[in-house]
Design a protein around this motif. Structure first.
Motif: not given
Lengths: 71, 223
Positions: B74, B72, B4, B41
């Motif tokens: 993050n 993901e 991200t 991202g």
């Protein structure tokens, strides 16, 4: 400084590999690559991230020795 | 796997604050800062592919994401990665391999403490920004810190919570629950507690020349 450390695969224990670092200390780690006992590998932050040859293992040790003074 | 835009900002800050050697890592630092400034991202595979120089660090981050069951990369994952047990054990191993504990002045203990993301209380004083890190009943003082330009808010004179990694302030006024969770997690890290028990604090103007190094690195990265 996050150093990648070369190790030798000594044995397997469930999902973990038992590794030996150049100083002879052993630890367990999970791998994101396929390995077998006797292989050499690189670890970063407790993970096995790359399989390497014996020649590359020796080169990695030489590199660590070279930065020991710089560190 | 996707990283991200917020995670890219944090990764850039951790990268900028981690003392590295050689041109290789500097190129990667610039790349990360530019990506973070772009504010988007991207695919993590593409991110790795475009790294100016190969780096093993990001492979382990992907491995950590897999272990945590995260689809993901993050901000939370990055904070967990740099504040937890794996990072601590890796610090100890670097000390052993590089014989950092032979440098004197509790270098090994300071390396372990500095290397971790720490939830701290920050205060601006006439001597600069200082931070207090508390674990159990022990408190240590971190001095001569540099606020990363990506850190969100301006530090005022009253105490406030924040995150520190080596000599760099990564964030000011994070979510209170998140800050407390990281502090609680670190209470269980015996290796960290042991290192803290043997030092009074870290003055980054003296330890590893980190204040100056961080300023220089940020300048090289275009700040």
């Amino acid at each position: 400084m996050c150093l990648t450390i070369p190790k030798k695969v000594i044995s397997k224990d469930g999902d973990f590999f038992v590794l030996e670092n150049p100083k002879g200390n052993r630890q367990k780690a999970k791998s994101i690559v396929d390995l077998k006992i006797g292989d050499y590998c690189l670890t970063q932050n407790g993970f096995i991230i790359q399989k390497i040859s014996q020649k590359e293992y020796k080169q990695a040790i030489d590199y660590i020795n070279s930065i020991r003074k710089e560190a | 796997m996707y990283i991200t835009k917020e995670a890219l900002r944090y990764l850039a800050m951790f990268n900028n604050s981690c003392k590295v050697f050689g041109e290789k890592k500097i190129k990667n630092s610039r790349y990360l800062v530019n990506l973070a400034l772009a504010g988007k991202g991207i695919s993590f595979d593409l991110f790795q592919k475009k790294l100016p120089q190969e780096s093993q660090m990001y492979k382990s981050l992907k491995g950590f994401a897999g272990l945590m069951g995260s689809e993901e990369i993050n901000r939370k994952l990055i904070l967990d990665y740099f504040s937890g047990l794996n990072h601590l054990i890796a610090s100890q191993e670097q000390i052993d391999i590089l014989k950092l504990n032979t440098k004197g002045d509790n270098f090994g203990e300071k390396f372990i403490v500095g290397h971790m993301l720490l939830p701290v209380t920050l205060r601006s004083t006439k001597y600069g920004i200082v931070a207090v890190y508390k674990i159990g009943k022990k408190e240590i003082l971190l001095e001569n810190l540099i606020a990363h330009p990506f850190a969100k808010e301006t530090l005022d004179s009253s105490s406030q919570r924040g995150y520190v990694h080596f000599a760099t302030i990564i964030e000011l006024n994070p979510d209170t629950d998140e800050w407390e969770q990281i502090a609680k997690k670190q209470e269980k890290l015996e290796l960290l507690k042991d290192a803290i028990s043997r030092i009074k604090g870290i003055n980054y103007a003296e330890f590893w020349n980190l204040s100056e190094w961080t300023k220089e690195n940020l300048k090289i990265c275009g700040f």
